[in-house]
Design a protein around this motif. Structure first.
Motif, PDB file in Angstrom:
ATOM      1  N   ASN A  63       0.831  -1.205   0.000  1.00  0.00           N
ATOM      2  CA  ASN A  63       0.000   0.000   0.000  1.00  0.00           C
ATOM      3  C   ASN A  63       0.867   1.257   0.000  1.00  0.00           C
ATOM      4  O   ASN A  63       0.583   2.211  -0.721  1.00  0.00           O
ATOM      5  N   VAL A  72      -7.695   6.492  -0.113  1.00  0.00           N
ATOM      6  CA  VAL A  72      -8.939   5.767   0.168  1.00  0.00           C
ATOM      7  C   VAL A  72      -8.857   4.345  -0.377  1.00  0.00           C
ATOM      8  O   VAL A  72      -9.217   3.384   0.306  1.00  0.00           O
ATOM      9  N   GLU A  73      -8.348   4.191  -1.587  1.00  0.00           N
ATOM     10  CA  GLU A  73      -8.223   2.854  -2.170  1.00  0.00           C
ATOM     11  C   GLU A  73      -7.241   1.993  -1.384  1.00  0.00           C
ATOM     12  O   GLU A  73      -7.486   0.810  -1.146  1.00  0.00           O
ATOM     13  N   ARG A  82      -8.856   0.929   2.009  1.00  0.00           N
ATOM     14  CA  ARG A  82     -10.209   0.380   1.934  1.00  0.00           C
ATOM     15  C   ARG A  82     -10.351  -0.959   2.660  1.00  0.00           C
ATOM     16  O   ARG A  82     -11.364  -1.223   3.290  1.00  0.00           O
ATOM     17  N   GLU A  83      -9.344  -1.804   2.591  1.00  0.00           N
ATOM     18  CA  GLU A  83      -9.465  -3.145   3.163  1.00  0.00           C
ATOM     19  C   GLU A  83      -9.003  -3.228   4.615  1.00  0.00           C
ATOM     20  O   GLU A  83      -9.060  -4.287   5.211  1.00  0.00           O
TER      21      GLU A  83
END
Length: 57
Positions: free
Chosen positions: A4, A16-17, A20-21
């Motif tokens: 990330n 945000v992407e 997200r997880e």
């Protein structure tokens, strides 16, 4: 986390992407690790400067 970070650094994903997880608990755990590391780094660098360890003996 490493993937990330790299994706964020290279602009291939948004914040945000990338997050997200991750759960709130994951984010808090990572925050604790990062803050602890940064506090230790600041203390180490401050001591290095205060003790003038950058000067040759």
């Amino acid at each position: 986390m490493k993937e990330n970070r790299n994706n964020l650094a290279h602009g291939s994903v948004s914040f945000v992407e990338a997050m997200r997880e991750n759960s709130i608990d994951d984010i808090r755990a990572n925050e604790s690790l990062v803050v602890g590391f940064l506090e230790e780094l600041i203390e180490t660098v401050s001591t290095y400067i205060e003790d003038q360890k950058y000067k040759k003996v």
